[in-house]
Every structure is written in structure tokens, then in C-alpha cells.
Design an enzyme around this catalytic site. Structure first.
Site, PDB file in Angstrom:
ATOM      1  N   HIS A 102     -13.025 -21.664 -15.537  1.00 44.85           N
ATOM      2  CA  HIS A 102     -12.375 -20.447 -15.035  1.00 44.85           C
ATOM      3  C   HIS A 102     -11.116 -20.232 -15.874  1.00 44.85           C
ATOM      4  CE1 HIS A 102     -10.952 -17.806 -11.578  1.00 44.85           C
ATOM      5  NE2 HIS A 102      -9.789 -18.108 -12.135  1.00 44.85           N
ATOM      6  N   CYS A 105      -1.298 -12.459 -12.899  1.00 46.23           N
ATOM      7  CA  CYS A 105      -0.561 -13.697 -12.710  1.00 46.23           C
ATOM      8  C   CYS A 105       0.791 -13.326 -12.137  1.00 46.23           C
ATOM      9  CB  CYS A 105      -0.411 -14.394 -14.057  1.00 46.23           C
ATOM     10  SG  CYS A 105       0.642 -15.829 -13.960  1.00 46.23           S
TER      11      CYS A 105
END
Lengths: 311, 311
Positions: B209, B242
Site C-alpha cells: 500500500h 496526508c
């Protein structure tokens, strides 16, 4: 994957040329000079500082003479000018460019669109440039645009590329750049072609020029490095773009490439903190965000504080 | 570079979970369901369709029950739910998730920030989930977040990661995901760790991932593939982000990954034109541009017309 990453990767900065040429906003000559002067202090051995093409075709770079005349040249840095023909070469020599980067396209239709000449006409013009440069200290590099694909024709036969590399060698050019002008290359293709070209050229005469149009720029750099290539063009902030892909990324981003190299232990000689600082000035200069990632995200070592309330 | 690209690369779509969880704009339950239903028709074998975490922690996904209850399940597609603890597992089982993806962080401080538990507490909770799932048809996957680096702690020792892989194996989980939660991995590191983990796990039990926070997502996929990994998470449009890097990219982009595979000849079984069409609906759904490149640039084969006046 190879296990030896000790070979230096040479990054050639192209933002002042390939980056700025497509910008819609006029960048003042003094700002161009200041940008190049800052880049000169960051550890690059080569900077493509401008082009000498028709001011009608690329108005953004119409001040090439003033830019080359205004920069503070640092020892050890080669200042390159892109040129499409003899007239451009004459201007570049007068402006005291250290190296001329001649460009034609592997694709006949792209060369026509880009220069209004056939490939054969381009090559004939380059022979005149070779004559012009004879006896001077200027070096010559030949770029093969659309090496890995053409936005009009699609696939480009490797034989066409090899033929042009050959033609450049017969002209006596010191270097060759294989350019993925609109970001169509993939790592498997890059690896294969670089291996093939390096049977004919030494690694220090070959430059790879990738665009990140489809997100594969850095993957292509690694594939080329693994195949033995050592010289790569990149553009501060990922400046540059593709007229056929509005909103898509342009050149691979210099600081993202240097960050990749640092994380993998590949030496570049480039001062990454200085580069990041400089890249972060670009949005204010150009009026838009840059595609480069590391200038936004920071380096891995730029750690964050734990959220409040946690120990 | 390897020369055999015939091994299928399995793409697991995570946009409905990792993509949407950070979106500031509320996405209506019906829109989530429609997105997942469209993804179900694109050739994925696995889709992470939601999470069952505290609605206070992730309000964007608080409608997990309704989403899992509303989707049209296609045969051959595994619908995964991310869960942090026993309570989440109970909700996911009640919602008929096919697989539970348990998550903890290799970094103690990140696990604390993410779950308010120590790694040891997380693992103890997972043992209860294993008991809960025993005798059901649900499968269990364990994710190691911040495998390749932590935004608070920096470098993560491979030994810590290997210890958690080990712990997951001892718990009897069917699969393990190594997650580069904030995009700190590099290809050299990825290649080394994947080789090491594949000595302990079969390739069909390992998922990678990656986030593209620093532009290295697809390079990391290729390095992992070369090391023998075959399963990868990716997010439509590159959705996701993020919290520590405003403006930076999120998950690697599904269609950019599938395009890379197609260009290199790696089979994926995914319908790229359908995916591109779906990805191009995301800006209108979410109110902002996506980081994915191919949806903007088109595929290599989407050729352009010569500018007027040229033949």
C-alpha cells in the site's frame, strides 16, 4: 533492481528553458537571471538557461540575449541554450552560451509542428551549426524529441531513434539527449532503448529527458539508471507542461528526483535544502502551484509533532 | 529490471475508504454506493468499501453500515472493511463485509495518534477479532501502517515490521499489508523488505500500500513487483491525502497504475477506459481536482491532431 547505487547521477536543470517556455505569465528578465543565479549555487554542473528560437514561437523566452548576458556564471557550470537552427546558433554563440542543444523530433509530424521543417531539413541545418561552431570552445548536444512516443503518431520505431543517434554521431556532436517530450515512455521501454543506445554511446554522452505527464517520470529515471544512464534533465518544481495535456504535469521535478536519489543513496552533488527553498518561491513568481511533491510534503527527515494530548 | 512481466498484478481499489476518509466535503451515502457499484464493474477482485471506526474520528465514513447494505455485490469481488478494534469488527460483520482489514502502526507513536492504543493493545484486540471471526466465512487481513517510515519517528527498523508480520501470522490472519502511510518509502528499501517478507509469506498473502506523497508511489510498485509482490492497493484518481502534507498527493492513483501496467505488458484484468471515465467524475463529486495524471493527459493511444496549417 541493481544493488549498486554508488554511481553519481548527474542532474541537469532545465526549468529556465523547458519550464518557463510554456508559462503564460511573462517572467521579467531580472527574475529569470535571479533564478538561474540561484540554481548556479545549488550544485548543478549544467543548466539549460534559455533558448534561441523565433520570439513569435516562444515569446516567453524572447529575452535570451539579455538573460545570458546578465547571469553570474559559476565555474564548473555549463550554461546551455536550446536552438532549432543556424540562426538560433548564431544568436546563442553571440550570447556566449557554453553549449548548444540542437533539437529535432523522431516523429516527422512532430518535427513539422515544432519547427516547420522536415527531419532532413533539421539535420541539414545542424550540419551548418557544426561548421559555425568549429574552432570555438562551444560544445554541441543533439536532442531527439518524441523518442518514446509522439502525440500525433503514437509509437516511434526504435530504428528511427537509432538512425538519428547515428546521424548526430556522424555530425560529430558531443552528446545526445533522448527526450520523452509528452510523457509517453514506460520503464520497460526505457530500459531496453538505453541498453541499446549505450552500446553505441558512452554513458557520459547520453542524457535522458523525461516528462511526468502520466506519472511515470521518476520510474523511467530509475529504469534508465539501472540500464546504465547517468545524466538526466529535470525542472525545478516540476515546471513545464504539455500543450496537449492541460492540467497534466510537465518535466520531472528536480527536487523530487534529488530527494529520491538521497533516499536511495545515489550521489548527485545537489544541495537539496537550497533547492527546496528556491522551489518554494516559484508559486509566487508564476502565479500557480507547482506539480513537485517534496516541496509540499517536505523530506522524510522533516518530522512532525505528535498531536496534542498524546505522549 | 526483470524481463518477465507476464505475472498478473492485482489492483485493490481503496478510494471508497482511504480516499474518501480525508475528504472535507460530505459525500452522500448514495454517491458512495454508486461509486462502489461502478468500481465493482471495472474488474477489481477486491474493493475496500469503507471502515468501521469511531464516527468522531472519521466522520466522512460514519455511514459504513448503509454503504455495505446498499451496494450491489458482484460475484468474484471481495468487499473489505477497515477496522481498528473489536467494536469495529462487530459492526463490520453485522454489515456483511467479506474481509476485515485490521490496522496498527509499526511506529508506537503513530499507533497511539491513530488509535489511542499501544501496538500491544492493538494486537490484543485483534486476538479478540480472530475469535469473533472464527467459524464465519469472513477473512482477515492485517495492515502494518508506517512500515517504511513514520512522520513522528522517522525511520522504522525492519525488525519491528518483521515482528508485526510474525504476530499477524501467529494470529492466523490470511493476509498482510505493508503500508507506506505517509509516502516515505523508496524503491531500494521496498525491494529489500519485500524480498525479506516473501521468505516468510506467499506472494498472494502480501499486499503493498503506497502513497505518492513524495512522488515515488509507482516507482515503489515496480520495485515491489520486481521483488515478487503481486498485490497492490491504489485509489481512483489518486484520492486520499496526508494530513501532514497539505497539497501533497495521496494514495497511488489506480488508473495511473493500470496505465503503467498496460504500457509495460503487465496484466491486471482492469478495464482502463471505464476507470478513466469514472475517475473523471470525481472532481464534480468532491469539488476539487484529483492528483491522478492519466485522467488528465489521456492514454498514449489517445492521439492528437496536427495543428492547423501542417500536413
Amino acid at each position: 533492481m541493481i544493488s549498486d547505487y554508488s554511481q553519481r547521477l548527474i542532474v541537469q536543470e532545465v526549468a529556465p528553458r523547458d519550464g518557463l517556455q510554456i508559462e503564460p505569465m511573462w517572467v521579467a528578465t531580472q527574475d529569470k537571471i535571479a533564478l538561474i543565479d540561484q540554481l548556479s549555487l545549488a550544485g548543478f554542473s549544467r543548466i539549460e538557461a534559455g533558448s534561441f528560437v523565433s520570439p513569435r514561437a516562444v515569446p516567453a523566452l524572447r529575452d535570451g540575449e539579455q538573460v545570458f548576458g546578465g547571469i553570474v556564471r559559476q565555474p564548473g557550470v555549463t550554461y546551455v541554450a536550446l536552438i532549432p537552427n543556424l540562426k538560433g546558433a548564431q544568436r546563442a554563440l553571440a550570447a556566449k552560451a557554453d553549449e548548444l542543444n540542437l533539437v529535432l523530433s523522431a516523429s516527422q509530424s512532430h518535427n513539422l509542428a515544432n519547427t516547420r521543417m522536415s527531419r532532413e531539413q533539421s539535420l541539414a541545418g545542424f550540419a551548418e551549426v557544426v561548421e559555425l561552431a568549429r574552432g570555438t570552445s562551444v560544445s554541441l548536444n543533439g536532442t531527439v524529441a518524441t523518442t518514446f512516443g509522439c502525440p500525433f503518431e503514437g509509437h516511434i520505431d526504435e530504428k528511427v531513434v537509432m538512425g538519428l543517434v547515428d546521424a548526430y554521431q556522424r555530425l560529430g556532436l558531443q552528446g545526445v539527449t533522448l527526450a520523452d517530450t509528452t510523457g509517453m515512455a514506460n520503464p520497460r521501454q526505457v530500459y531496453g532503448l538505453v541498453r541499446r543506445v549505450l552500446e553505441q554511446l558512452p554513458a557520459d554522452a547520453l542524457t535522458l529527458h523525461f516528462h511526468n505527464t502520466r506519472g511515470l517520470g521518476l520510474s523511467n529515471v530509475l529504469a534508465a539508471y539501472e540500464a546504465g544512464a547517468r545524466r538526466f534533465d529535470a525542472s525545478l518544481g516540476g515546471l513545464g507542461g504539455c500543450p496537449f495535456a492541460p492540467g497534466a504535469s510537465g518535466n520531472i521535478c528536480t527536487e523530487d528526483l534529488v530527494n529520491l536519489c538521497e533516499e536511495m543513496g545515489i550521489p548527485t552533488g545537489i544541495d537539496l535544502p537550497r533547492l527546496l527553498e528556491l522551489s518554494r518561491t516559484l508559486p509566487a513568481l508564476l502565479g500557480h502551484e507547482m506539480p513537485g511533491q517534496v516541496a509540499k510534503a517536505g523530506r522524510n527527515r522533516d518530522l512532525h509533532r505528535l498531536p496534542p494530548g498524546l505522549v
